[in-house]
Design a protein around this motif. Structure first.
Motif, PDB file in Angstrom:
ATOM      1  N   GLN A 299      -5.877 -23.798 -22.665  1.00  0.00           N
ATOM      2  CA  GLN A 299      -4.866 -23.829 -23.712  1.00  0.00           C
ATOM      3  C   GLN A 299      -5.404 -24.508 -24.975  1.00  0.00           C
ATOM      4  OE1 GLN A 299      -1.742 -25.826 -21.551  1.00  0.00           O
ATOM      5  NE2 GLN A 299      -0.602 -23.902 -21.252  1.00  0.00           N
ATOM      6  N   LEU A 300      -6.102 -25.632 -24.809  1.00  0.00           N
ATOM      7  CA  LEU A 300      -6.691 -26.315 -25.971  1.00  0.00           C
ATOM      8  C   LEU A 300      -7.675 -25.395 -26.687  1.00  0.00           C
ATOM      9  CD1 LEU A 300      -7.302 -29.921 -24.619  1.00  0.00           C
ATOM     10  CD2 LEU A 300      -5.890 -29.313 -26.580  1.00  0.00           C
ATOM     11  N   PHE A 301      -8.531 -24.749 -25.896  1.00  0.00           N
ATOM     12  CA  PHE A 301      -9.516 -23.860 -26.504  1.00  0.00           C
ATOM     13  C   PHE A 301      -8.819 -22.735 -27.262  1.00  0.00           C
ATOM     14  CE2 PHE A 301     -12.397 -20.215 -26.523  1.00  0.00           C
ATOM     15  CZ  PHE A 301     -13.522 -20.795 -27.090  1.00  0.00           C
ATOM     16  N   TRP A 302      -7.840 -22.101 -26.635  1.00  0.00           N
ATOM     17  CA  TRP A 302      -7.136 -20.979 -27.254  1.00  0.00           C
ATOM     18  C   TRP A 302      -6.412 -21.407 -28.529  1.00  0.00           C
ATOM     19  CZ3 TRP A 302      -7.528 -16.167 -27.857  1.00  0.00           C
ATOM     20  CH2 TRP A 302      -6.479 -15.397 -28.312  1.00  0.00           C
ATOM     21  N   VAL A 303      -5.743 -22.550 -28.487  1.00  0.00           N
ATOM     22  CA  VAL A 303      -5.012 -23.044 -29.662  1.00  0.00           C
ATOM     23  C   VAL A 303      -5.970 -23.282 -30.821  1.00  0.00           C
ATOM     24  CG1 VAL A 303      -3.820 -25.080 -30.575  1.00  0.00           C
ATOM     25  CG2 VAL A 303      -3.002 -23.995 -28.481  1.00  0.00           C
ATOM     26  N   PHE A 304      -7.089 -23.943 -30.553  1.00  0.00           N
ATOM     27  CA  PHE A 304      -7.983 -24.297 -31.656  1.00  0.00           C
ATOM     28  C   PHE A 304      -8.861 -23.140 -32.101  1.00  0.00           C
ATOM     29  CE2 PHE A 304      -6.491 -28.466 -30.569  1.00  0.00           C
ATOM     30  CZ  PHE A 304      -6.348 -29.020 -31.827  1.00  0.00           C
ATOM     31  N   ILE A 305      -9.103 -22.176 -31.257  1.00  0.00           N
ATOM     32  CA  ILE A 305      -9.820 -20.981 -31.714  1.00  0.00           C
ATOM     33  C   ILE A 305      -8.922 -20.175 -32.644  1.00  0.00           C
ATOM     34  CG2 ILE A 305      -9.339 -19.216 -29.947  1.00  0.00           C
ATOM     35  CD1 ILE A 305     -12.850 -19.827 -30.710  1.00  0.00           C
ATOM     36  N   LYS A 306      -7.612 -20.126 -32.362  1.00  0.00           N
ATOM     37  CA  LYS A 306      -6.665 -19.441 -33.250  1.00  0.00           C
ATOM     38  C   LYS A 306      -6.583 -20.163 -34.598  1.00  0.00           C
ATOM     39  CE  LYS A 306      -2.966 -19.524 -30.784  1.00  0.00           C
ATOM     40  NZ  LYS A 306      -1.619 -19.404 -30.234  1.00  0.00           N
ATOM     41  N   ILE A 307      -6.498 -21.480 -34.545  1.00  0.00           N
ATOM     42  CA  ILE A 307      -6.409 -22.239 -35.796  1.00  0.00           C
ATOM     43  C   ILE A 307      -7.682 -22.078 -36.610  1.00  0.00           C
ATOM     44  CG2 ILE A 307      -6.263 -24.570 -36.762  1.00  0.00           C
ATOM     45  CD1 ILE A 307      -4.354 -25.216 -34.388  1.00  0.00           C
ATOM     46  N   GLY A 308      -8.839 -22.099 -35.950  1.00  0.00           N
ATOM     47  CA  GLY A 308     -10.107 -21.903 -36.650  1.00  0.00           C
ATOM     48  C   GLY A 308     -10.242 -20.521 -37.250  1.00  0.00           C
TER      49      GLY A 308
ATOM     50  N   ILE B 163      -1.938 -27.244 -36.703  1.00  0.00           N
ATOM     51  CA  ILE B 163      -2.264 -28.115 -35.575  1.00  0.00           C
ATOM     52  C   ILE B 163      -1.011 -28.827 -35.087  1.00  0.00           C
ATOM     53  CG2 ILE B 163      -3.581 -30.149 -34.850  1.00  0.00           C
ATOM     54  CD1 ILE B 163      -5.794 -29.246 -36.810  1.00  0.00           C
ATOM     55  N   GLN B 164      -0.230 -29.372 -36.022  1.00  0.00           N
ATOM     56  CA  GLN B 164       0.988 -30.079 -35.631  1.00  0.00           C
ATOM     57  C   GLN B 164       1.956 -29.145 -34.909  1.00  0.00           C
ATOM     58  OE1 GLN B 164       3.230 -31.858 -38.804  1.00  0.00           O
ATOM     59  NE2 GLN B 164       4.559 -32.951 -37.407  1.00  0.00           N
ATOM     60  N   GLU B 165       2.123 -27.948 -35.414  1.00  0.00           N
ATOM     61  CA  GLU B 165       3.030 -26.991 -34.777  1.00  0.00           C
ATOM     62  C   GLU B 165       2.613 -26.718 -33.329  1.00  0.00           C
ATOM     63  OE1 GLU B 165       6.006 -24.291 -34.009  1.00  0.00           O
ATOM     64  OE2 GLU B 165       5.857 -25.587 -35.755  1.00  0.00           O
ATOM     65  N   GLU B 166       1.329 -26.534 -33.122  1.00  0.00           N
ATOM     66  CA  GLU B 166       0.846 -26.190 -31.782  1.00  0.00           C
ATOM     67  C   GLU B 166       0.858 -27.381 -30.828  1.00  0.00           C
ATOM     68  OE1 GLU B 166      -0.131 -23.324 -30.317  1.00  0.00           O
ATOM     69  OE2 GLU B 166       0.278 -22.096 -32.072  1.00  0.00           O
ATOM     70  N   VAL B 167       0.309 -28.502 -31.266  1.00  0.00           N
ATOM     71  CA  VAL B 167       0.100 -29.607 -30.306  1.00  0.00           C
ATOM     72  C   VAL B 167       1.312 -30.516 -30.161  1.00  0.00           C
ATOM     73  CG1 VAL B 167      -2.386 -29.551 -30.680  1.00  0.00           C
ATOM     74  CG2 VAL B 167      -1.017 -31.196 -31.924  1.00  0.00           C
ATOM     75  N   VAL B 168       2.148 -30.606 -31.190  1.00  0.00           N
ATOM     76  CA  VAL B 168       3.321 -31.482 -31.116  1.00  0.00           C
ATOM     77  C   VAL B 168       4.566 -30.688 -30.731  1.00  0.00           C
ATOM     78  CG1 VAL B 168       4.810 -33.053 -32.421  1.00  0.00           C
ATOM     79  CG2 VAL B 168       2.349 -33.100 -32.788  1.00  0.00           C
ATOM     80  N   GLU B 169       4.817 -29.601 -31.457  1.00  0.00           N
ATOM     81  CA  GLU B 169       6.062 -28.859 -31.266  1.00  0.00           C
ATOM     82  C   GLU B 169       6.018 -27.926 -30.054  1.00  0.00           C
ATOM     83  OE1 GLU B 169       8.543 -29.778 -33.181  1.00  0.00           O
ATOM     84  OE2 GLU B 169       7.253 -30.978 -34.477  1.00  0.00           O
ATOM     85  N   LYS B 170       4.953 -27.132 -29.931  1.00  0.00           N
ATOM     86  CA  LYS B 170       4.896 -26.126 -28.870  1.00  0.00           C
ATOM     87  C   LYS B 170       4.496 -26.712 -27.516  1.00  0.00           C
ATOM     88  CE  LYS B 170       3.969 -21.501 -30.574  1.00  0.00           C
ATOM     89  NZ  LYS B 170       2.920 -20.502 -30.763  1.00  0.00           N
ATOM     90  N   HIS B 171       3.355 -27.399 -27.493  1.00  0.00           N
ATOM     91  CA  HIS B 171       2.788 -27.833 -26.211  1.00  0.00           C
ATOM     92  C   HIS B 171       3.136 -29.273 -25.829  1.00  0.00           C
ATOM     93  CE1 HIS B 171       0.505 -24.148 -25.679  1.00  0.00           C
ATOM     94  NE2 HIS B 171       0.162 -24.219 -26.959  1.00  0.00           N
ATOM     95  N   HIS B 172       3.604 -30.054 -26.772  1.00  0.00           N
ATOM     96  CA  HIS B 172       4.001 -31.450 -26.534  1.00  0.00           C
ATOM     97  C   HIS B 172       2.874 -32.281 -25.921  1.00  0.00           C
ATOM     98  CE1 HIS B 172       8.050 -30.152 -27.512  1.00  0.00           C
ATOM     99  NE2 HIS B 172       7.937 -29.190 -26.614  1.00  0.00           N
ATOM    100  N   TRP B 173       1.649 -32.019 -26.378  1.00  0.00           N
ATOM    101  CA  TRP B 173       0.519 -32.792 -25.869  1.00  0.00           C
ATOM    102  C   TRP B 173       0.511 -34.201 -26.431  1.00  0.00           C
ATOM    103  CZ3 TRP B 173      -2.807 -28.022 -27.185  1.00  0.00           C
ATOM    104  CH2 TRP B 173      -2.810 -27.140 -26.100  1.00  0.00           C
ATOM    105  N   ILE B 174       0.966 -34.338 -27.688  1.00  0.00           N
ATOM    106  CA  ILE B 174       1.076 -35.658 -28.313  1.00  0.00           C
ATOM    107  C   ILE B 174       2.396 -35.732 -29.070  1.00  0.00           C
ATOM    108  CG2 ILE B 174      -1.424 -36.029 -28.503  1.00  0.00           C
ATOM    109  CD1 ILE B 174      -1.257 -35.264 -31.410  1.00  0.00           C
ATOM    110  N   SER B 175       2.817 -36.951 -29.380  1.00  0.00           N
ATOM    111  CA  SER B 175       4.075 -37.133 -30.112  1.00  0.00           C
ATOM    112  C   SER B 175       3.829 -37.028 -31.619  1.00  0.00           C
ATOM    113  CB  SER B 175       4.672 -38.500 -29.778  1.00  0.00           C
ATOM    114  OG  SER B 175       3.861 -39.523 -30.316  1.00  0.00           O
TER     115      SER B 175
END
Length: 182
Positions: free
Chosen positions: A5-14, A28-40
């Motif tokens: 998931q991390l790879f896919w998210v950041f390859i899309k962003i790149g 990045i914020q949309e993916e990691v905070v809002e969608k996947h909730h990996w960080i606050s």
């Protein structure tokens, strides 16, 4: 699964994060905070602040820190989190690396073609005009309060084009003139 998931998210962003590092931050914020909730949101804000303070592009720094923080927050040990930060950094940079590779390949393959040379010759003034347009769009009363600046610009331009003075020397000369005038 989180590595994929991390790879896919950041390859899309790149791939689709046009506009540089600051433009990527919202993606990045949309993916990691809002969608996947990996960080606050608070952690993301802190990561952006640290990314701004460390040397290097902010998008890459943020991707590196997000990869680390996402894995730490999911209970992985530090040495695995370090792999996560490497993974996200590579994933963010890989699309640009591949695109530049293709562009370089075709440039060297077709550089002797007269039509390609004409196209490149036509693009050069366009690049210069885009830079000039960006510079002009930044001029306003607040950051252009004097009449010395256009003359300094013209003097630097003449020194560069007519006298072939090295740009570093022009920068130092402009700094000295700026210290005297301002």
């Amino acid at each position: 699964m989180i590595f994929y998931q991390l790879f896919w998210v950041f390859i899309k962003i790149g791939t689709f994060g046009f506009g540089g590092g600051y433009a990527m931050l919202s993606l990045i914020q949309e993916e990691v905070v809002e969608k996947h909730h990996w960080i606050s949101k608070g952690e993301f804000t802190n990561l952006v602040a640290v990314s701004q303070m460390t040397p290097g592009p902010i998008g890459i720094n943020t991707a590196t820190y997000v990869g680390y923080a996402a894995l730490i927050n999911n209970g992985y040990p530090v040495y695995i989190a370090l792999l996560g930060s490497a993974l996200t950094t590579i994933a963010l940079c890989l699309p640009a690396f591949i695109m530049i590779g293709f562009i370089s390949y075709f440039y060297f393959k077709f550089r002797t073609n007269k039509f390609f040379s004409y196209a490149i010759a036509g693009i050069k003034p366009l690049g210069i005009s885009l830079i000039a347009l960006a510079a002009l769009s930044l001029t306003n009363k607040e950051n252009f309060p004097d009449y010395y600046s256009p003359f300094l610009f013209l003097a630097a331009l003449v020194c560069s084009i007519r006298f072939k003075i090295h740009p570093i020397l022009i920068l130092f000369g402009a700094a000295v003139v700026g210290l005297v005038l301002y």
